[in-house]
Design an enzyme around this catalytic site. Sequence first.
Site, PDB file in Angstrom:
ATOM      1  N   LEU A 122       0.738   9.849   2.158  1.00 44.36           N
ATOM      2  CA  LEU A 122       1.683  10.218   1.115  1.00 44.36           C
ATOM      3  C   LEU A 122       2.142   8.934   0.446  1.00 44.36           C
ATOM      4  O   LEU A 122       2.264   7.896   1.107  1.00 44.36           O
ATOM      5  CB  LEU A 122       2.903  10.947   1.699  1.00 44.36           C
ATOM      6  CG  LEU A 122       2.681  12.349   2.287  1.00 44.36           C
ATOM      7  CD1 LEU A 122       3.982  12.856   2.904  1.00 44.36           C
ATOM      8  CD2 LEU A 122       2.187  13.326   1.237  1.00 44.36           C
ATOM      9  N   ASP A 123       2.401   8.996  -0.854  1.00 47.56           N
ATOM     10  CA  ASP A 123       2.931   7.831  -1.550  1.00 47.56           C
ATOM     11  C   ASP A 123       4.246   7.390  -0.919  1.00 47.56           C
ATOM     12  O   ASP A 123       4.978   8.205  -0.331  1.00 47.56           O
ATOM     13  CB  ASP A 123       3.183   8.148  -3.032  1.00 47.56           C
ATOM     14  CG  ASP A 123       1.898   8.299  -3.822  1.00 47.56           C
ATOM     15  OD1 ASP A 123       0.835   7.911  -3.307  1.00 47.56           O
ATOM     16  OD2 ASP A 123       1.968   8.801  -4.957  1.00 47.56           O
ATOM     17  N   ARG A 124       4.565   6.138  -1.093  1.00 47.58           N
ATOM     18  CA  ARG A 124       5.777   5.582  -0.494  1.00 47.58           C
ATOM     19  C   ARG A 124       7.030   6.377  -0.882  1.00 47.58           C
ATOM     20  O   ARG A 124       7.897   6.633  -0.057  1.00 47.58           O
ATOM     21  CB  ARG A 124       5.930   4.118  -0.934  1.00 47.58           C
ATOM     22  CG  ARG A 124       7.119   3.409  -0.309  1.00 47.58           C
ATOM     23  CD  ARG A 124       7.127   1.939  -0.675  1.00 47.58           C
ATOM     24  NE  ARG A 124       8.236   1.236  -0.071  1.00 47.58           N
ATOM     25  CZ  ARG A 124       8.432  -0.074  -0.166  1.00 47.58           C
ATOM     26  NH1 ARG A 124       7.572  -0.809  -0.853  1.00 47.58           N
ATOM     27  NH2 ARG A 124       9.465  -0.643   0.420  1.00 47.58           N
TER      28      ARG A 124
END
Length: 316
Positions: free
Chosen positions: A145-147
Site C-alpha cells: 500500500l502507498d505510504r
Amino acid sequence: MILNDERDGGVEYLQVGADRAGQRIDNFLVSRLKGLPKSLVYRLLRTGQVRVNRGRIKPDYRLQEGDTLRIPPVKVREKSEPSGAKAQETGRRLIDSILFEDRDIVVLNKPAGLAVHAGSGLGYGLIELLRIQPGYENVELAHRLDRETSGCLILARSRPALRRLQQLLRQHAIEKTYLALLRGRLPAKPLIVDSALSRNRLRGGERMVALDEEGKDARTILRAEENYKGAALASVQIETGRTHQIRVHCASIDHPLAGDDKYGDREFNRRMKETGLKRLFLHASELRFTLDTTHVVAAPLPPELKAVLEALKKQQ
C-alpha cells in the site's frame, strides 16, 4: 532454504531449495544481500554478474528448485534493525492493529504515513518494525500500500504461504475494496476505468504514473456511496494492482482524490483541508480471498477520515 553454499574466490554458488522456488531473483537478492541498494542489485543482473545455471537472467526470473546461483562478492552496507523507544512503540501498535491472523497469514490495519518497507531515505518501514516483534520475525509482504494509504495489508508467515498469495494476486483472485473521497458528484451507475498505465513518466522533473495505451492493463470500478457538496465518497474495487492505479484512474475521469498532492486538484485539496483533512483520503477497507477457507477482512475507516465526512454532511 539454500543448499550447498560454496565460495570460490569470494564468489558464492548456491543451490535453491523448495522453499525458495517461485521467488523472483531480484527479490531473492534483496533479501539475501541485506543493505545492498536495489539499483546495484539490478546492475548485477544486467551485467551478468549474477547468473542462474551459468546463464544470464532478467530481474523477473522466478527461481526453480535445484537452480544453481552464482553471486559475485559485493560490499553490503550493514543495516541496523529498528531501535529506540519510538520504533518499539510503533511495532507494538502494529501488533494491536492486526485484524486477522492464523498460521499462514497476518492481515493488519496499516496506519497512514508509514511506508511498508525501508527505502527512499527511510531507515525502516512497517515490515522491519513488525519483524522485531516476537513471533513475527519471518513475515513477508504479500502486496503493498502507498505510504499515505491506510487499511488492510496482507503478510505471509512463510515462503509457501507467500507463493500461494502471490498466485492469487496474479489470478486477480483477491478482491480489494477501497474507500476514497473524490471531487465532484458521482452517478448512481458504477464507473469503470480500464485505461492502461505506465510508470516513471517524467513530468516537471518528477516521476509519475500515466495513462499509456502501451502500458500495463489496469481496471478500476467506482461506486457512489454518498454525494456531498462538491465531493463524493466512493467504494473502489481494483481488478489489478498497479502503482497509484486508483489515484491516476480517478484523476483521468475528472474525479481526483482528496488530499492527493501528486495527481489531485489544488483547489479541491484546499477546500477539503478546511474540513479537517490532513492526508490522502484513500483507505483499503476490505479484502476477500480464499486460502484453504474464504476470508473476508474489513478495516474500519480511521477516525480522522470519519471526521471529514461528518464535516461534509454539515455543509449540505
